[in-house]
Design an enzyme around this catalytic site. Structure first.
Site, PDB file in Angstrom:
ATOM      1  N   LYS A 119       0.825  -1.216   0.000  1.00  4.86           N
ATOM      2  CA  LYS A 119       0.000   0.000   0.000  1.00  4.86           C
ATOM      3  C   LYS A 119       0.858   1.266   0.000  1.00  4.86           C
ATOM      4  CE  LYS A 119      -3.525  -0.727  -0.435  1.00  4.86           C
ATOM      5  NZ  LYS A 119      -4.163  -1.202  -1.691  1.00  4.86           N
ATOM      6  N   SER A 210      -4.894   2.836   4.561  1.00  6.78           N
ATOM      7  CA  SER A 210      -5.107   2.202   3.263  1.00  6.78           C
ATOM      8  C   SER A 210      -5.070   0.682   3.387  1.00  6.78           C
ATOM      9  CB  SER A 210      -4.037   2.676   2.272  1.00  6.78           C
ATOM     10  OG  SER A 210      -4.241   2.117   1.000  1.00  6.78           O
ATOM     11  N   LYS A 339      -8.287   0.928  -7.347  1.00  2.00           N
ATOM     12  CA  LYS A 339      -7.416   1.996  -6.840  1.00  2.00           C
ATOM     13  C   LYS A 339      -8.267   3.181  -6.399  1.00  2.00           C
ATOM     14  CE  LYS A 339      -3.778   5.232  -8.141  1.00  2.00           C
ATOM     15  NZ  LYS A 339      -3.159   5.203  -6.820  1.00  2.00           N
TER      16      LYS A 339
END
Length: 377
Positions: A119, A210, A339
């Site tokens: 990430k 994330s 994404k």
């Protein structure tokens, strides 16, 4: 005859001029329909019409309209063992066996690799670099050095997993998990003593958030909404909220949770420096890369000693998607929908604790790599 019709010489010339003017207007409109620009949010990007989700490149097909021969050459990557497609279509389309032999294409052990971090921007960096004609980038994470099963199959198995490359290309792979396994640096050194290593790192607080979002999606996919889920002793603890995942019952940072531990980058790099020279490792700032990928890819070109290929025109910011995409060699070429997943709101107290926790590690990283990462922590 209609009394209002003008049959005088002046009247006939007037009619002819009107007809010519209308013809010019129609011609201009028709030409405009054949080219021009295509709006994307607030910007306008030069493009052309195409069927389907992307280009399926074929040397037998004519070049796209409005492109000169030099752009078309770049588009097909004549010196490579593959043709380019869009990111959505897998980036690369391998040439025929006869072409592979003709071009001297073989599967070679990697000359360079992206070894971390999860990430941190590794996939986007790999996708962008895959379009450099001097780089042959394996599109899958090979995980050879973290898989005892694959290592048992031997180095030739690893070589066979690589992408075809020409003798003039840099062969590359990307496995972010390599950065965090303590025994991996020694294993890489044994097999690839001269390999060049790239690590791209985000602000560890942003990376943790994330990763939490990513793990939630992974758990949902694996557990299929069952009441319990086994994470296979992975070292991750994923609660219903990010706060409960990274802060323990005593109100302290749960530093043993991999959501947190994977952000202590300096420890990982120190392990690699026991086996590799500092000049073999390139550290990139993932936060800066997100804001502007151009400087990072130029650093990679210099680090690998390959030709000066990427320009600022290769990249554009897609205001609708909220991140940078490629505009060359294929226009409007963006990452997949996975994404840019939205992050949860995190309370200020949790953010403060995490920043306090990471601050000394980030300072040590800056001192070690001689790079000033301007992160919130």
């Amino acid at each position: 005859m209609n009394d209002s019709e003008d049959t005088s010489p002046n009247g006939r010339w007037r009619k002819r001029l009107i007809s010519i003017a209308l013809g010019c207007l129609l011609l201009t409109f028709s030409l405009g329909m054949l080219g021009g620009t295509h709006p994307r949010g607030e910007s306008h990007i030069k493009t052309w019409s195409r069927p389907g989700t992307g280009f399926q490149l074929d040397k037998d097909k004519p070049a796209p309209p409005n492109e000169d021969s030099e752009a078309s050459k770049d588009f097909t990557c004549d010196k490579c063992c593959y043709r380019y497609t869009t990111i959505e279509n897998g980036i690369l389309e391998i040439q025929s066996k006869s072409e592979l032999m003709k071009r001297g294409c073989e599967k070679r052990l990697p000359d360079a690799m992206i070894f971390g971090v999860k990430k941190g921007g590794t996939t986007t960096l790999k996708n962008f670099l895959s379009y450099h004609p001097d780089i042959a980038f394996s599109q899958d994470e090979l995980k050879f050095f973290t898989s005892s099963e694959d290592r048992y199959k031997g180095v030739e198995f690893y070589r066979n997993e690589m992408l075809y490359s020409t003798p003039d290309q840099i062969s590359m792979e990307k496995t972010p998990a390599y950065s965090h396994y303590p025994k991996v640096p020694a294993m890489i050194k044994k097999v690839l003593p001269n390999v060049k290593l790239i690590i791209i790192m985000r602000d560890p607080v942003e990376r943790a958030i994330s990763d939490f979002v990513h793990m939630q999606v992974t758990i949902a996919r694996k557990c299929k909404k069952k009441s319990g889920c086994n994470l296979d002793n992975s070292g991750y603890y994923i609660a219903h909220t990010f706060e409960d995942s990274v802060i323990d019952s005593n109100g302290e940072v749960n530093y043993s949770n991999l959501l947190v531990a994977k952000g202590v980058y300096v420890t990982d790099i120190q392990r690699y420096l026991k086996y590799f020279k500092p000049e073999q490792i390139l550290a990139l700032d993932g936060e800066a890369f997100i804001k502007n990928p151009y400087p990072a890819v130029k650093l990679v070109e210099q680090f690998l000693g390959i030709k000066d290929y990427f320009t600022r025109d290769h990249f554009y910011y897609d205001v609708q998607k909220g991140f940078f995409c490629l505009n060359k060699p294929i226009p409007n070429n963006c990452m997949k929908e996975s994404k840019g997943r939205p992050h949860p709101e995190v309370n200020d107290e949790t953010l403060r604790k995490l920043r306090d926790y990471y601050r000394p590690y980030n300072k040590a990283l800056n001192d070690l790599m001689k790079v000033d990462f301007h992160w919130s922590s």
